[in-house]
Each structure stands twice: as C-alpha cells, then as structure tokens.
Design a protein around this motif. Structure first.
Motif, short mmCIF file in Angstrom:
data_model
loop_
_atom_site.label_atom_id
_atom_site.label_comp_id
_atom_site.label_asym_id
_atom_site.label_seq_id
_atom_site.Cartn_x
_atom_site.Cartn_y
_atom_site.Cartn_z
N SER A 1 15.60 -5.39 12.62
CA SER A 1 15.22 -5.89 13.76
C SER A 1 14.53 -4.55 14.60
O SER A 1 14.64 -3.85 13.84
CB SER A 1 14.87 -6.69 14.26
N ARG B 1 10.81 -4.38 17.74
CA ARG B 1 9.67 -5.43 18.78
C ARG B 1 8.76 -4.19 19.01
O ARG B 1 8.71 -3.41 19.63
CB ARG B 1 10.18 -6.08 19.95
N ARG C 1 9.00 -14.63 9.58
CA ARG C 1 9.66 -12.64 9.77
C ARG C 1 9.61 -12.37 10.83
O ARG C 1 10.38 -11.71 12.01
CB ARG C 1 9.69 -12.64 8.38
N GLN D 1 7.40 -9.26 17.13
CA GLN D 1 9.35 -9.29 16.80
C GLN D 1 9.25 -9.26 15.61
O GLN D 1 8.78 -10.58 14.70
CB GLN D 1 10.12 -10.67 17.31
N SER E 1 11.64 -9.18 11.89
CA SER E 1 13.36 -9.01 11.64
C SER E 1 12.49 -8.89 10.39
O SER E 1 11.81 -9.38 9.38
CB SER E 1 13.78 -10.26 12.02
N SER E 2 14.23 -8.91 9.45
CA SER E 2 14.24 -8.82 7.93
C SER E 2 13.18 -8.37 7.27
O SER E 2 12.76 -7.90 7.11
CB SER E 2 13.73 -10.38 7.55
#
Length: 125
Positions: free
Chosen positions: A17, A19, A67, A82, A84-85
C-alpha cells in the motif's frame, strides 16, 4: 493561480500500500473537482480517480476500483489517494489535477486545467 504539489510516491512491493497526497493552493476549490491521473513509460496519461471538493461525488477507473480510495481534507486543502493491493501495472508517474467540471461521469486529461509535477510510484519486488 492554482498550485498542486504531490508527495508520497516511492517503491513498494506487489500487494503493498501507498498513500499519495496533493496539497492544493491558490484559490478556493468549492466549485472544483480534484483528480489523479497516471502515466507509464510509452503510454498515454490515464484517469485514475476524482472527487468533488464537496466530497459528495467520487469516480474511479475500472482498473483501480476496490483497491484505490480518493478522499480530501478541506481544512488542509489536500487530496489523498490511498492505494492498496498494488500491482506492477500500477507503476507510473501519478499526477494531481484540478478541473471546474464537477458533473462528469468520466474524465479525460483535457478536462483539467491545472496539474502538479507528478510523483513516481514503482511496484516491484
């Protein structure tokens, strides 16, 4: 004059992840939408996500739905992405951009008139 400054890029392993932040200044954004685009080497710049400054409306590319999450902090005049994955195919330079078009169901780069300098995201093991 609108100024957009991205930060938060870097190297991350697949599945990880990250950000991204976009600090916006130079005007009030109440009638704007802020978006994220990305551009990989040899490819066209593509839409990733957008959010109206009110926060009521968000829009995502199909490739990142589920995601990535876009959000904004009005007090800090900052927009976040953000991620993720993460996958290797997410590797690109990510750009923040601002537009007065807030009632769109899709966006292209030409809809945006202010851009940040970009931040590199590399997904690799």
């Amino acid at each position: 004059q609108v100024q957009l400054v991205e930060s938060g890029g870097g190297l991350v392993q697949p599945g990880g992840s990250l950000r991204l932040s976009c600090a916006a200044s130079g005007r009030t954004f109440s009638n704007y939408a802020l978006g994220w685009f990305r551009q990989a080497p040899g490819k066209e710049r593509e839409f990733v996500a957008a959010i109206t400054w009110s926060g009521i409306t968000t829009l995502y590319a199909d490739s990142v739905k589920g995601r990535f999450t876009i959000s904004r902090d009005i007090a800090k005049t900052t927009v976040y992405l953000q991620m993720s994955s993460l996958k290797p195919e997410d590797t690109a330079v990510y750009y923040c951009a601002a537009t007065r078009y807030i009632s769109r169901t899709s966006y292209s780069p030409s809809d945006f008139d202010s851009w940040g300098q970009g931040t590199q995201v590399t997904v690799s093991s």
